[in-house]
Design a protein around this motif. Structure first.
Motif, PDB file in Angstrom:
ATOM      1  N   LEU A 202      36.870  38.106  41.568  1.00  0.00           N
ATOM      2  CA  LEU A 202      36.263  37.908  39.871  1.00  0.00           C
ATOM      3  C   LEU A 202      35.209  37.801  39.230  1.00  0.00           C
ATOM      4  O   LEU A 202      34.245  36.948  39.626  1.00  0.00           O
ATOM      5  CB  LEU A 202      37.928  36.467  39.650  1.00  0.00           C
TER       6      LEU A 202
ATOM      7  N   HIS B  86      38.108  41.664  40.586  1.00  0.00           N
ATOM      8  CA  HIS B  86      38.822  41.610  38.875  1.00  0.00           C
ATOM      9  C   HIS B  86      38.178  41.529  37.775  1.00  0.00           C
ATOM     10  O   HIS B  86      36.402  40.540  37.808  1.00  0.00           O
ATOM     11  CB  HIS B  86      39.675  40.608  38.653  1.00  0.00           C
TER      12      HIS B  86
ATOM     13  N   ARG C  11      41.506  29.086  34.692  1.00  0.00           N
ATOM     14  CA  ARG C  11      41.765  30.234  34.661  1.00  0.00           C
ATOM     15  C   ARG C  11      41.276  30.639  36.279  1.00  0.00           C
ATOM     16  O   ARG C  11      41.211  31.869  36.753  1.00  0.00           O
ATOM     17  CB  ARG C  11      41.602  30.655  34.188  1.00  0.00           C
TER      18      ARG C  11
ATOM     19  N   GLU D 175      42.695  29.059  39.084  1.00  0.00           N
ATOM     20  CA  GLU D 175      44.087  29.939  39.634  1.00  0.00           C
ATOM     21  C   GLU D 175      44.343  31.465  39.902  1.00  0.00           C
ATOM     22  O   GLU D 175      44.903  32.047  40.819  1.00  0.00           O
ATOM     23  CB  GLU D 175      45.175  30.464  38.441  1.00  0.00           C
ATOM     24  N   TRP D 176      43.062  32.220  39.522  1.00  0.00           N
ATOM     25  CA  TRP D 176      43.409  33.673  39.951  1.00  0.00           C
ATOM     26  C   TRP D 176      42.534  33.749  41.506  1.00  0.00           C
ATOM     27  O   TRP D 176      43.631  34.302  42.444  1.00  0.00           O
ATOM     28  CB  TRP D 176      41.751  34.213  39.810  1.00  0.00           C
TER      29      TRP D 176
ATOM     30  N   HIS E  66      44.404  34.989  44.888  1.00  0.00           N
ATOM     31  CA  HIS E  66      43.931  36.173  45.675  1.00  0.00           C
ATOM     32  C   HIS E  66      43.612  35.939  47.228  1.00  0.00           C
ATOM     33  O   HIS E  66      42.956  36.548  47.803  1.00  0.00           O
ATOM     34  CB  HIS E  66      42.865  36.725  45.047  1.00  0.00           C
TER      35      HIS E  66
END
Length: 255
Positions: A188, A216, A239, A242-243, A247
């Protein structure tokens, strides 16, 4: 900065059941007063030495960690994942890897205190409070920025900035990664649209270079390079976590 800059993030993650490791870079595991008094302590420290140091720490863990890194640490996060390490990676306002060509004027101005003098290559370079406010903490008031500078700033090795700045001219650049690697852990990219040190446009280009695997992008409005410490940091880490959990098959070991 030193691991002190993660002082909000560490308890946030520990309160949610994670083991958190926030290691110092090599030669930077010292009190900030000592680092400020002698910038030569970090002179010559380079990206490979930093990456090897973290890779060795990760090799001791029982489970693959979620790797989070900021700025040069975000570049190192990419390099660690390229070595096959980690269950997921979060590159926060990361320094760019080889192949990213965008260098906005604001980024160049932010880097000039270090790379503006070629003799800084093997030196540790401090920022003045004014330089820190303009390039690093421009979303803060001048007073709040000076407080952050007083609490966290230490001289930084200039070599990583030279290595990143000259990477596209060096076929053996230490910042190169395999953008086509399909078995890389999910990655990310986190950017802030007020960042001058690593502008969001640079992070977007870095993200677009990845051609395979999961990569991402997430952008937050109004956030400067000091995103880990300025007001609203809870949304960023929340956030990102959470991501990363979504994943990484819910790993419970973090770094």
């Amino acid at each position: 900065m030193t691991p002190l800059s993660w002082h909000d993030w560490v308890p946030y993650l520990e309160d949610r059941g994670y083991r958190v490791i926030a290691p110092a870079w090599p030669r930077m595991d010292r009190p900030i007063e000592e680092l400020r008094a002698d910038p030569s302590l970090v002179g010559g420290l380079g990206i490979t030495e930093i990456t090897d140091h973290h890779a060795e720490l990760i090799s001791r863990l029982d489970t693959a960690p979620i790797i989070m890194g900021h700025s040069v640490g975000g570049l190192v996060t990419q390099l660690l994942l390229d070595r096959g390490l980690g269950a997921a990676g979060v590159a926060i306002h990361p320094g760019q890897t080889k192949g990213v060509f965008r260098v906005p004027p604001a980024q160049l101005r932010s880097a000039l205190p270090a790379i503006g003098n070629p003799f800084n290559l093997n030196r540790g370079v401090p920022l003045t409070p004014g330089q820190f406010h303009w390039g690093f903490a421009n979303a803060l008031s001048e007073e709040d920025s000076r407080e952050a500078w007083s609490a966290y700033h230490v001289p930084a090795p200039a070599r990583p900035l030279f290595q990143a700045a000259l990477a596209n001219l060096n076929p053996r650049a230490v910042t190169r990664v395999d953008y086509s690697r399909a078995d890389r852990a999910p990655l990310l990219f986190v950017a802030g649209d007020a960042d001058r040190t690593v502008p969001a446009s640079v992070v977007r280009e870095n993200h677009r270079r990845y051609k395979s695997g999961i990569a991402h992008y997430m952008e937050f409005p109004g956030r400067s390079h000091f995103t880990v410490g300025e007001t609203g940091w809870e949304e960023v880490v929340g956030r990102a976590l959470e991501w990363a959990v979504a994943h990484s098959a819910g790993t419970r070991s973090g770094s």
